[in-house]
Write a protein that holds these residues in place. Structure first.
Motif, mmCIF file in Angstrom:
data_model
loop_
_atom_site.group_PDB
_atom_site.id
_atom_site.type_symbol
_atom_site.label_atom_id
_atom_site.label_comp_id
_atom_site.label_asym_id
_atom_site.label_seq_id
_atom_site.Cartn_x
_atom_site.Cartn_y
_atom_site.Cartn_z
ATOM 1 N N UNK A 128 -71.435 15.778 1.743
ATOM 2 C CA UNK A 128 -70.406 16.802 1.922
ATOM 3 C C UNK A 128 -69.056 16.156 1.654
ATOM 4 N N UNK A 129 -68.197 16.854 0.888
ATOM 5 C CA UNK A 129 -66.915 16.249 0.516
ATOM 6 C C UNK A 129 -65.857 17.320 0.313
ATOM 7 N N UNK A 130 -64.592 16.974 0.689
ATOM 8 C CA UNK A 130 -63.439 17.832 0.433
ATOM 9 C C UNK A 130 -62.774 17.425 -0.867
ATOM 10 N N UNK A 131 -62.002 18.351 -1.457
ATOM 11 C CA UNK A 131 -61.444 18.087 -2.785
ATOM 12 C C UNK A 131 -60.427 16.955 -2.792
ATOM 13 N N UNK A 132 -59.436 16.989 -1.889
ATOM 14 C CA UNK A 132 -58.388 15.963 -1.883
ATOM 15 C C UNK A 132 -58.665 14.922 -0.810
ATOM 16 N N UNK A 175 -64.497 15.614 -5.862
ATOM 17 C CA UNK A 175 -64.233 15.746 -4.424
ATOM 18 C C UNK A 175 -64.107 14.352 -3.818
ATOM 19 N N UNK A 176 -62.916 14.019 -3.363
ATOM 20 C CA UNK A 176 -62.600 12.636 -2.977
ATOM 21 C C UNK A 176 -62.789 12.347 -1.486
ATOM 22 N N UNK A 177 -62.621 13.362 -0.646
ATOM 23 C CA UNK A 177 -62.756 13.123 0.804
ATOM 24 C C UNK A 177 -64.235 13.260 1.188
ATOM 25 N N UNK A 178 -64.950 12.156 1.199
ATOM 26 C CA UNK A 178 -66.391 12.184 1.455
ATOM 27 C C UNK A 178 -66.637 12.150 2.965
ATOM 28 N N UNK A 179 -67.215 13.218 3.481
ATOM 29 C CA UNK A 179 -67.542 13.282 4.902
ATOM 30 C C UNK A 179 -68.876 12.571 5.193
ATOM 31 N N UNK A 180 -69.830 12.755 4.320
ATOM 32 C CA UNK A 180 -71.125 12.084 4.444
ATOM 33 C C UNK A 180 -71.760 11.979 3.060
ATOM 34 N N UNK A 181 -72.587 10.944 2.899
ATOM 35 C CA UNK A 181 -73.253 10.748 1.609
ATOM 36 C C UNK A 181 -74.555 9.982 1.841
ATOM 37 N N UNK A 237 -82.014 11.997 -6.450
ATOM 38 C CA UNK A 237 -82.783 10.750 -6.382
ATOM 39 C C UNK A 237 -84.293 10.971 -6.286
ATOM 40 N N UNK A 238 -84.708 12.175 -5.824
ATOM 41 C CA UNK A 238 -86.134 12.499 -5.705
ATOM 42 C C UNK A 238 -86.348 13.935 -6.182
ATOM 43 N N UNK A 239 -87.555 14.202 -6.646
ATOM 44 C CA UNK A 239 -87.911 15.561 -7.023
ATOM 45 C C UNK A 239 -88.042 16.403 -5.755
ATOM 46 N N UNK A 240 -87.422 17.586 -5.771
ATOM 47 C CA UNK A 240 -87.506 18.410 -4.570
ATOM 48 C C UNK A 240 -86.694 19.681 -4.679
ATOM 49 N N UNK A 241 -86.665 20.395 -3.559
ATOM 50 C CA UNK A 241 -85.879 21.632 -3.455
ATOM 51 C C UNK A 241 -84.595 21.318 -2.690
ATOM 52 N N UNK A 242 -83.454 21.668 -3.275
ATOM 53 C CA UNK A 242 -82.146 21.327 -2.709
ATOM 54 C C UNK A 242 -81.319 22.598 -2.462
ATOM 55 N N UNK A 243 -80.391 22.457 -1.513
ATOM 56 C CA UNK A 243 -79.439 23.537 -1.258
ATOM 57 C C UNK A 243 -78.022 23.008 -1.506
ATOM 58 N N UNK A 244 -77.221 23.801 -2.245
ATOM 59 C CA UNK A 244 -75.835 23.424 -2.537
ATOM 60 C C UNK A 244 -74.900 24.589 -2.169
ATOM 61 N N UNK A 245 -73.722 24.222 -1.677
ATOM 62 C CA UNK A 245 -72.706 25.226 -1.331
ATOM 63 C C UNK A 245 -71.328 24.664 -1.662
ATOM 64 N N UNK A 246 -70.434 25.562 -2.161
ATOM 65 C CA UNK A 246 -69.080 25.125 -2.497
ATOM 66 C C UNK A 246 -68.086 26.222 -2.129
ATOM 67 N N UNK A 305 -67.410 20.786 -1.334
ATOM 68 C CA UNK A 305 -68.698 20.804 -2.052
ATOM 69 C C UNK A 305 -69.714 20.060 -1.191
ATOM 70 N N UNK A 306 -70.878 20.709 -0.950
ATOM 71 C CA UNK A 306 -71.909 20.095 -0.100
ATOM 72 C C UNK A 306 -73.300 20.358 -0.673
ATOM 73 N N UNK A 307 -74.243 19.524 -0.264
ATOM 74 C CA UNK A 307 -75.635 19.733 -0.682
ATOM 75 C C UNK A 307 -76.572 18.831 0.092
ATOM 76 N N UNK A 308 -77.845 19.239 0.155
ATOM 77 C CA UNK A 308 -78.842 18.403 0.833
ATOM 78 C C UNK A 308 -80.239 18.752 0.342
#
Length: 239
Positions: A110-114, A132-138, A153-162, A231-234
């Motif tokens: 999850x990351x913020x733009x500035x 997105x430069x402000x990285x909250x988690x990675x 990094x792995x084959x799978x089902x992902x969720x993304x939101x922006x 921008x976030x995803x998992x």
């Protein structure tokens, strides 16, 4: 060695005793009856010695058998110990493999733009990948803040939101791309006051697939320390 020595000593004693008796029998004053009694007593002692010798030999054989049994048991224990070591090592290898596999399946960012401050990006004459430069988690380090691109990094089902934010009188439009192909977008056309928009999508990704967002040409997006634009995803589950 001790048993052989005892046998030799017994043989010597018997020879000596026999020689002495023979000399006594040749003597003219010998008492035959007394000498016969001596022979009887000597026969008894010889028999006892033979019994003792037999017992010693038997005990020695029993001791040899016991030693062989102990050696066989020791060899069995050593083999079992080696088998146990192999089993433990295999278990450790499997555990390490599972741990590495599980670590590879933990993916979220999850990351913020500035990174800091207040500002806007755009408008420009062409589309622009948002970084997105402000990285909250990675978790899993699959998101690159230098490029704004997430790489599966792995084959799978992902969720993304922006999310996107703009001010009154301006236009904001952002799309989420998978390997360069648009998947979903947000748009705010010259709102009367501040405008916000968000969108999300569930995608099936192969290893190496790339996800990023782009700002449309001739539009702009705003952000400040509140991280209105993000921008976030998992990974939901691997395949």
């Amino acid at each position: 060695m001790k048993i052989k020595t005892m046998a030799v000593l017994l043989l010597v004693l018997l020879l000596c005793a026999g020689s002495s008796i023979a000399q006594d029998l040749l003597s003219p004053s010998v008492d035959i009856i007394a000498e016969l009694e001596k022979l009887k007593h000597m026969d008894g002692r010889i028999q006892k010695l033979e019994e003792t010798l037999t017992k010693v030999l038997s005990e020695n054989e029993a001791l040899k058998t016991e030693v062989r049994d102990s050696q066989n048991k020791l060899e069995t224990v050593q083999k079992e110990s080696e088998a146990l070591k192999t089993l433990v090592q295999d278990s450790q290898n499997k555990l390490e493999s599972l741990q590495k596999e599980n670590e590879g399946k933990k993916v979220a960012f999850s990351a913020g733009l500035l990174a800091s401050g207040t500002g806007k990006i755009g408008p420009i004459g062409d589309t622009k990948t948002l970084e997105y430069k402000k990285v909250f988690s990675n978790v899993g380090n699959a998101y690159d803040s230098n490029t704004g691109i997430f790489t599966a990094p792995v084959k799978g089902v992902y969720y993304f939101r922006f999310y996107g934010h703009c001010h009154d009188g301006t236009t904001m439009a952002i799309s989420l791309l998978k390997n360069g192909q648009s998947q979903c977008s947000v748009h705010a056309w010259k709102p009367a006051s501040n405008g916000n928009a968000s969108n999300g999508v569930v995608l099936t990704l192969e290893i190496g697939d790339k996800i990023n967002t782009v700002l449309w040409r001739n539009t702009w997006v705003y952000d400040d320390p509140a991280s209105y634009t993000s921008f976030s995803g998992f990974l939901i589950f691997p395949l």
